[in-house]
Design a protein around this motif. Structure first.
Motif, PDB file in Angstrom:
ATOM      1  N   LEU A 102      -8.943 -12.256 -49.371  1.00 35.89           N
ATOM      2  CA  LEU A 102      -7.934 -11.384 -48.735  1.00 35.89           C
ATOM      3  C   LEU A 102      -7.971  -9.991 -49.372  1.00 35.89           C
ATOM      4  O   LEU A 102      -7.856  -8.976 -48.677  1.00 35.89           O
ATOM      5  CB  LEU A 102      -6.538 -12.011 -48.852  1.00 35.89           C
ATOM      6  CG  LEU A 102      -6.356 -13.317 -48.052  1.00 35.89           C
ATOM      7  CD1 LEU A 102      -4.991 -13.943 -48.334  1.00 35.89           C
ATOM      8  CD2 LEU A 102      -6.522 -13.064 -46.552  1.00 35.89           C
ATOM      9  N   ALA A 103      -8.152  -9.950 -50.698  1.00 36.51           N
ATOM     10  CA  ALA A 103      -8.215  -8.654 -51.386  1.00 36.51           C
ATOM     11  C   ALA A 103      -9.424  -7.850 -50.906  1.00 36.51           C
ATOM     12  O   ALA A 103      -9.360  -6.628 -50.748  1.00 36.51           O
ATOM     13  CB  ALA A 103      -8.281  -8.858 -52.898  1.00 36.51           C
ATOM     14  N   THR A 104     -10.531  -8.548 -50.638  1.00 39.16           N
ATOM     15  CA  THR A 104     -11.724  -7.872 -50.109  1.00 39.16           C
ATOM     16  C   THR A 104     -11.399  -7.235 -48.758  1.00 39.16           C
ATOM     17  O   THR A 104     -11.774  -6.095 -48.469  1.00 39.16           O
ATOM     18  CB  THR A 104     -12.891  -8.883 -49.966  1.00 39.16           C
ATOM     19  OG1 THR A 104     -13.101  -9.493 -51.244  1.00 39.16           O
ATOM     20  CG2 THR A 104     -14.168  -8.211 -49.497  1.00 39.16           C
ATOM     21  N   GLY A 105     -10.644  -7.975 -47.940  1.00 39.99           N
ATOM     22  CA  GLY A 105     -10.221  -7.439 -46.639  1.00 39.99           C
ATOM     23  C   GLY A 105      -9.345  -6.209 -46.797  1.00 39.99           C
ATOM     24  O   GLY A 105      -9.520  -5.211 -46.086  1.00 39.99           O
ATOM     25  N   ILE A 106      -8.430  -6.249 -47.748  1.00 40.93           N
ATOM     26  CA  ILE A 106      -7.538  -5.090 -47.958  1.00 40.93           C
ATOM     27  C   ILE A 106      -8.356  -3.902 -48.463  1.00 40.93           C
ATOM     28  O   ILE A 106      -8.171  -2.768 -48.018  1.00 40.93           O
ATOM     29  CB  ILE A 106      -6.412  -5.439 -48.959  1.00 40.93           C
ATOM     30  CG1 ILE A 106      -5.569  -6.605 -48.449  1.00 40.93           C
ATOM     31  CG2 ILE A 106      -5.508  -4.211 -49.190  1.00 40.93           C
ATOM     32  CD1 ILE A 106      -4.616  -7.188 -49.486  1.00 40.93           C
ATOM     33  N   ALA A 107      -9.275  -4.176 -49.404  1.00 39.10           N
ATOM     34  CA  ALA A 107     -10.085  -3.086 -49.979  1.00 39.10           C
ATOM     35  C   ALA A 107     -10.878  -2.362 -48.900  1.00 39.10           C
ATOM     36  O   ALA A 107     -11.087  -1.151 -48.982  1.00 39.10           O
ATOM     37  CB  ALA A 107     -11.033  -3.651 -51.040  1.00 39.10           C
ATOM     38  N   THR A 108     -11.300  -3.096 -47.870  1.00 37.76           N
ATOM     39  CA  THR A 108     -12.105  -2.446 -46.832  1.00 37.76           C
ATOM     40  C   THR A 108     -11.258  -1.911 -45.676  1.00 37.76           C
ATOM     41  O   THR A 108     -11.596  -0.897 -45.087  1.00 37.76           O
ATOM     42  CB  THR A 108     -13.190  -3.407 -46.284  1.00 37.76           C
ATOM     43  OG1 THR A 108     -12.588  -4.671 -46.037  1.00 37.76           O
ATOM     44  CG2 THR A 108     -14.301  -3.605 -47.273  1.00 37.76           C
ATOM     45  N   SER A 109     -10.116  -2.562 -45.370  1.00 33.63           N
ATOM     46  CA  SER A 109      -9.362  -2.159 -44.171  1.00 33.63           C
ATOM     47  C   SER A 109      -8.080  -1.382 -44.455  1.00 33.63           C
ATOM     48  O   SER A 109      -7.578  -0.697 -43.563  1.00 33.63           O
ATOM     49  CB  SER A 109      -8.983  -3.405 -43.345  1.00 33.63           C
ATOM     50  OG  SER A 109     -10.140  -4.058 -42.918  1.00 33.63           O
ATOM     51  N   ALA A 110      -7.507  -1.529 -45.666  1.00 33.18           N
ATOM     52  CA  ALA A 110      -6.237  -0.836 -45.957  1.00 33.18           C
ATOM     53  C   ALA A 110      -6.165  -0.488 -47.447  1.00 33.18           C
ATOM     54  O   ALA A 110      -5.228  -0.878 -48.151  1.00 33.18           O
ATOM     55  CB  ALA A 110      -5.048  -1.728 -45.569  1.00 33.18           C
ATOM     56  N   PRO A 111      -7.167   0.265 -47.933  1.00 44.31           N
ATOM     57  CA  PRO A 111      -7.267   0.485 -49.388  1.00 44.31           C
ATOM     58  C   PRO A 111      -6.115   1.290 -49.981  1.00 44.31           C
ATOM     59  O   PRO A 111      -5.941   1.286 -51.197  1.00 44.31           O
ATOM     60  CB  PRO A 111      -8.595   1.235 -49.534  1.00 44.31           C
ATOM     61  CG  PRO A 111      -8.863   1.840 -48.198  1.00 44.31           C
ATOM     62  CD  PRO A 111      -8.259   0.920 -47.185  1.00 44.31           C
ATOM     63  N   LYS A 112      -5.339   1.968 -49.133  1.00 44.35           N
ATOM     64  CA  LYS A 112      -4.262   2.797 -49.669  1.00 44.35           C
ATOM     65  C   LYS A 112      -2.894   2.109 -49.595  1.00 44.35           C
ATOM     66  O   LYS A 112      -1.867   2.685 -49.991  1.00 44.35           O
ATOM     67  CB  LYS A 112      -4.188   4.123 -48.900  1.00 44.35           C
ATOM     68  CG  LYS A 112      -5.448   4.965 -49.001  1.00 44.35           C
ATOM     69  CD  LYS A 112      -5.103   6.407 -49.332  1.00 44.35           C
ATOM     70  CE  LYS A 112      -6.287   7.307 -49.560  1.00 44.35           C
ATOM     71  NZ  LYS A 112      -7.186   6.925 -50.635  1.00 44.35           N
ATOM     72  N   ALA A 113      -2.873   0.878 -49.108  1.00 44.37           N
ATOM     73  CA  ALA A 113      -1.584   0.186 -48.941  1.00 44.37           C
ATOM     74  C   ALA A 113      -0.996  -0.256 -50.276  1.00 44.37           C
ATOM     75  O   ALA A 113      -1.719  -0.486 -51.246  1.00 44.37           O
ATOM     76  CB  ALA A 113      -1.783  -1.029 -48.040  1.00 44.37           C
ATOM     77  N   PHE A 114       0.336  -0.384 -50.319  1.00 35.87           N
ATOM     78  CA  PHE A 114       1.003  -1.067 -51.429  1.00 35.87           C
ATOM     79  C   PHE A 114       0.703  -2.559 -51.248  1.00 35.87           C
ATOM     80  O   PHE A 114       0.861  -3.076 -50.137  1.00 35.87           O
ATOM     81  CB  PHE A 114       2.522  -0.878 -51.344  1.00 35.87           C
ATOM     82  CG  PHE A 114       3.026   0.462 -51.799  1.00 35.87           C
ATOM     83  CD1 PHE A 114       2.727   1.613 -51.093  1.00 35.87           C
ATOM     84  CD2 PHE A 114       3.843   0.567 -52.921  1.00 35.87           C
ATOM     85  CE1 PHE A 114       3.208   2.850 -51.507  1.00 35.87           C
ATOM     86  CE2 PHE A 114       4.333   1.794 -53.344  1.00 35.87           C
ATOM     87  CZ  PHE A 114       4.010   2.940 -52.634  1.00 35.87           C
ATOM     88  N   VAL A 115       0.318  -3.235 -52.315  1.00 41.84           N
ATOM     89  CA  VAL A 115      -0.019  -4.657 -52.214  1.00 41.84           C
ATOM     90  C   VAL A 115       0.927  -5.472 -53.094  1.00 41.84           C
ATOM     91  O   VAL A 115       1.034  -5.231 -54.302  1.00 41.84           O
ATOM     92  CB  VAL A 115      -1.487  -4.903 -52.628  1.00 41.84           C
ATOM     93  CG1 VAL A 115      -1.828  -6.382 -52.550  1.00 41.84           C
ATOM     94  CG2 VAL A 115      -2.430  -4.096 -51.740  1.00 41.84           C
ATOM     95  N   LEU A 116       1.627  -6.422 -52.477  1.00 44.95           N
ATOM     96  CA  LEU A 116       2.628  -7.236 -53.176  1.00 44.95           C
ATOM     97  C   LEU A 116       2.132  -8.683 -53.194  1.00 44.95           C
ATOM     98  O   LEU A 116       2.020  -9.317 -52.139  1.00 44.95           O
ATOM     99  CB  LEU A 116       3.980  -7.162 -52.444  1.00 44.95           C
ATOM    100  CG  LEU A 116       4.842  -5.914 -52.634  1.00 44.95           C
ATOM    101  CD1 LEU A 116       4.111  -4.628 -52.337  1.00 44.95           C
ATOM    102  CD2 LEU A 116       6.109  -6.007 -51.786  1.00 44.95           C
ATOM    103  N   VAL A 117       1.814  -9.188 -54.373  1.00 46.02           N
ATOM    104  CA  VAL A 117       1.202 -10.513 -54.482  1.00 46.02           C
ATOM    105  C   VAL A 117       2.248 -11.564 -54.849  1.00 46.02           C
ATOM    106  O   VAL A 117       2.888 -11.477 -55.908  1.00 46.02           O
ATOM    107  CB  VAL A 117       0.081 -10.513 -55.548  1.00 46.02           C
ATOM    108  CG1 VAL A 117      -0.610 -11.871 -55.604  1.00 46.02           C
ATOM    109  CG2 VAL A 117      -0.928  -9.409 -55.274  1.00 46.02           C
TER     110      VAL A 117
END
Ligand SMILES: NC(=O)C1=CN([C@@H]2O[C@H](COP(=O)(O)OP(=O)(O)OC[C@H]3O[C@@H](n4cnc5c(N)ncnc54)[C@H](O)[C@@H]3O)[C@@H](O)[C@H]2O)C=CC1
Ligand SMILES: O=C([O-])CC(=O)C(=O)O
Length: 334
Positions: A102-117
């Motif tokens: 999922l982190a790989t997906g965020i890194a490629t599609s929404a790298p500037k988003a706030f991420v709350l795990v």
């Protein structure tokens, strides 16, 4: 316009969390991703008369990338929960790979988003996300948060029970620092906004501390094989997300407890490491959040000797948990 995305949106936490985000007027778009059932969850939520436009995605046809497109905030409750007899670390085997992907997906599609795990073990899953982001050259420590709010919510509730007035629960504030598992959860009860009774003994204090540290076990035991905290976690996750949404919208002075990389605020992080007497990369404490992420990492404040001993007991386990997450990504995929 603010887009929130939930990864693991069809799960026990994901569904009520998505409901609470749909109810938040600051959310104008809500993307839901899971490996099952998101079209149904999205259709259901889309009938609620609040501003957010809801869309559900599944893995085929690049569903993850579509869900993440344009995300400002991504909340992750994907992965397996505990059964009785398990520790959060026992979940690492399955959840580490889920979080990496999922982190790989965020890194490629929404790298500037706030991420709350939210996915456990948080002490290790947050470093996994950071390491994946580093590999993609998009790691911004100011925007990565481990969600420890449930520990704070529990502390408020349990202290109000001790005071004998549950109506005070929403206003009781107790800092809880460290990490999110067992002894790494360190409630600073001496700093409670509502002091414990003066007759409170040290054994009562220890029992209350233990209850906050192992509150998750109470729910796992009561659910008897059907999972762990979902509704209280959704409440806590939505409370934390609401603070992040306020910060993104420009509200000043937003403070929330979270497990963060201590480089998110170099001066504050270095001061905290000094307080801990250990060069840890991650720790949970109150942080001030602004539109670009963490602005300030707050110090622990004045600790009692007992609290100091709890912090010292948390450090070795935290260090091990962090290293496990970092090493997992360092290891080439077989
Ligand atoms: N940080 C905290 O304070 C808390 C964390 N948790 C953790 O949250 C996680 C989720 O718990 P529950 O919602 O109760 O579990 P659940 O099993 O009810 O839901 C998890 C969801 O994740 C989905 N999922 C699995 N693999 C996925 C993938 N690759 N991509 C997208 N979605 C995927 C599943 O289909 C399922 O819908 C667990 O790891 C649990 O330990 C739970 C309570 C508190
Ligand atoms: O106990 C668990 O496994 C779920 C959790 O993190 C919590 O309830 O604090």
């Amino acid at each position: 316009m603010t887009k929130a995305v939930v990864l693991g949106a069809a799960g026990g936490i994901g569904q009520p969390l998505a409901l609470l985000l749909k109810a938040n007027p600051l959310v104008t778009e809500l993307g839901l991703f899971d490996i099952v059932n998101t079209p149904g969850v999205a259709a259901d939520l889309s009938h609620i008369a609040t501003p957010a436009k809801v869309e559900g995605y599944l893995p085929p046809d690049d569903g993850l990338a579509k869900a993440l497109k344009g995300a400002d905030i991504v909340v992750i409750p994907a992965g397996v929960p505990r059964k009785p007899g398990m520790t959060r670390d026992d979940l690492f085997k399955i959840n580490a790979g889920i979080i990496r992907d999922l982190a790989t997906g965020i890194a490629t599609s929404a790298p500037k988003a706030f991420v709350l795990v939210i996915s456990n073990p948080v002490n290790s899953t947050v470093p996994i996300v950071a390491e994946v982001f580093k590999k993609h050259g998009v790691f911004d420590p100011k925007k990565l948060f481990g969600v420890t709010t449930l520990d704070v919510v529990r502390a408020s509730t349990f202290v109000s029970e001790v005071i004998g007035d549950l109506s005070k629960a929403p206003s009781v504030v107790v800092p809880v620092v460290g990490g999110h598992s067992g002894v790494t959860i360190v409630p600073l009860l001496s700093q409670s906004s509502h002091p414990l009774p003066s007759s409170y003994s040290s054994s009562e204090l220890e029992a209350l501390t233990y209850r906050i540290q192992f509150g998750g076990d109470e729910v796992v035991k009561a659910k008897d094989g059907a999972g762990s905290a979902t509704l209280s976690m959704a409440y806590a996750g939505a409370e934390f997300a609401a603070k992040v949404l306020k910060a993104i919208s420009g509200e000043k002075g937003v403070i929330a407890p979270s497990y963060v990389h201590l480089s998110a605020d170099k001066a504050g992080g270095d001061a905290l490491k000094k307080e801990l007497g250990k060069d840890l990369d991650y720790f949970s404490t109150n942080v001030e959040i602004g539109p670009e992420g963490v602005v300030k990492i707050n110090s622990l404040g004045k600790l009692t000797d007992y609290e100091q001993s709890l912090v010292q007991a948390a450090i070795p386990e935290l260090a091990t948990n962090i290293e496990k997450g970092v090493t997992f990504i360092g290891t080439p995929k077989l």
